[in-house]
Design a protein around this motif. Sequence first.
Motif, short mmCIF file in Angstrom:
data_model
loop_
_atom_site.label_atom_id
_atom_site.label_comp_id
_atom_site.label_asym_id
_atom_site.label_seq_id
_atom_site.Cartn_x
_atom_site.Cartn_y
_atom_site.Cartn_z
N PHE A 46 46.50 40.10 46.81
CA PHE A 46 47.00 40.41 48.16
C PHE A 46 46.49 39.38 49.16
N TYR A 47 45.18 39.12 49.17
CA TYR A 47 44.61 38.17 50.13
C TYR A 47 45.01 36.73 49.82
N GLU A 48 45.13 36.40 48.55
CA GLU A 48 45.57 35.04 48.20
C GLU A 48 47.02 34.82 48.62
N ALA A 49 47.87 35.80 48.40
CA ALA A 49 49.30 35.65 48.70
C ALA A 49 49.60 35.71 50.19
N HIS A 50 48.92 36.59 50.90
CA HIS A 50 49.32 36.86 52.29
C HIS A 50 48.40 36.25 53.35
N PHE A 51 47.18 35.85 52.95
CA PHE A 51 46.23 35.31 53.92
C PHE A 51 45.63 33.98 53.47
N ASP A 52 46.26 33.34 52.49
CA ASP A 52 45.85 32.02 51.99
C ASP A 52 44.38 31.97 51.58
N ALA A 53 43.85 33.08 51.10
CA ALA A 53 42.45 33.12 50.65
C ALA A 53 42.28 32.28 49.39
N LYS A 54 41.12 31.69 49.27
CA LYS A 54 40.77 30.88 48.09
C LYS A 54 39.45 31.37 47.52
N ALA A 55 39.39 31.57 46.22
CA ALA A 55 38.14 31.98 45.58
C ALA A 55 37.16 30.82 45.60
N VAL A 56 35.94 31.10 46.05
CA VAL A 56 34.87 30.10 46.01
C VAL A 56 33.78 30.51 45.04
N PHE A 57 33.87 31.73 44.52
CA PHE A 57 32.98 32.23 43.47
C PHE A 57 33.75 33.30 42.72
N ASP A 58 33.67 33.28 41.40
CA ASP A 58 34.38 34.27 40.59
C ASP A 58 33.68 34.42 39.25
N CYS A 59 32.96 35.52 39.08
CA CYS A 59 32.32 35.79 37.79
C CYS A 59 33.03 36.94 37.07
N GLY A 60 34.23 37.26 37.51
CA GLY A 60 35.01 38.32 36.87
C GLY A 60 34.87 39.65 37.57
N TRP A 61 33.66 40.13 37.76
CA TRP A 61 33.44 41.42 38.41
C TRP A 61 33.05 41.28 39.89
N TYR A 62 32.83 40.04 40.33
CA TYR A 62 32.50 39.77 41.74
C TYR A 62 33.20 38.49 42.15
N VAL A 63 33.98 38.58 43.22
CA VAL A 63 34.75 37.43 43.70
C VAL A 63 34.49 37.25 45.19
N VAL A 64 34.25 36.00 45.60
CA VAL A 64 34.12 35.67 47.01
C VAL A 64 35.38 34.89 47.40
N LEU A 65 36.11 35.42 48.38
CA LEU A 65 37.33 34.78 48.86
C LEU A 65 37.05 34.15 50.22
N ARG A 66 37.34 32.88 50.36
CA ARG A 66 37.22 32.21 51.65
C ARG A 66 38.54 32.34 52.38
N LEU A 67 38.47 32.86 53.60
CA LEU A 67 39.66 33.07 54.42
C LEU A 67 39.87 31.95 55.43
#
Length: 133
Positions: free
Chosen positions: A21-42
Amino acid sequence: MTIRSASLTIVTGTLSQTRAFYEAHFDAKAVFDCGWYVVLRLDPSGAGSELCLMVPRDDMITFAGGTFFNLLVDNADEVHARLVDAGLPMVIALEDHPWGDRGFGVVDPSGVVVYCYHPIDPAPEFEPYFVRE
């Protein structure tokens, strides 16, 4: 104390849908992703606007609602039009608010209301509530 950035972590069973949702609609980009925890930069400038998503660990309680994630945008009308065109239902109509913003709200897959707004002049009755430095 100097706070250099702030982020919100949502503990959710819908991490992948919420991330999409955030990637598609707010151009968020993951800056950390270990599978169970994701940090999205907005914020593409990297100025500290991040949203964290977390799958419940051990006995954690998942998010149960009641939260607004406020996004100050350049033009709420443009963002609103783009999200309506994408078929997202609005839970708060786009309108001017007397406290000094023009905004609207949508709900992400985890149940957080995403409130997008830009400032406008407040109505005279709200002017005394602003703290000026």
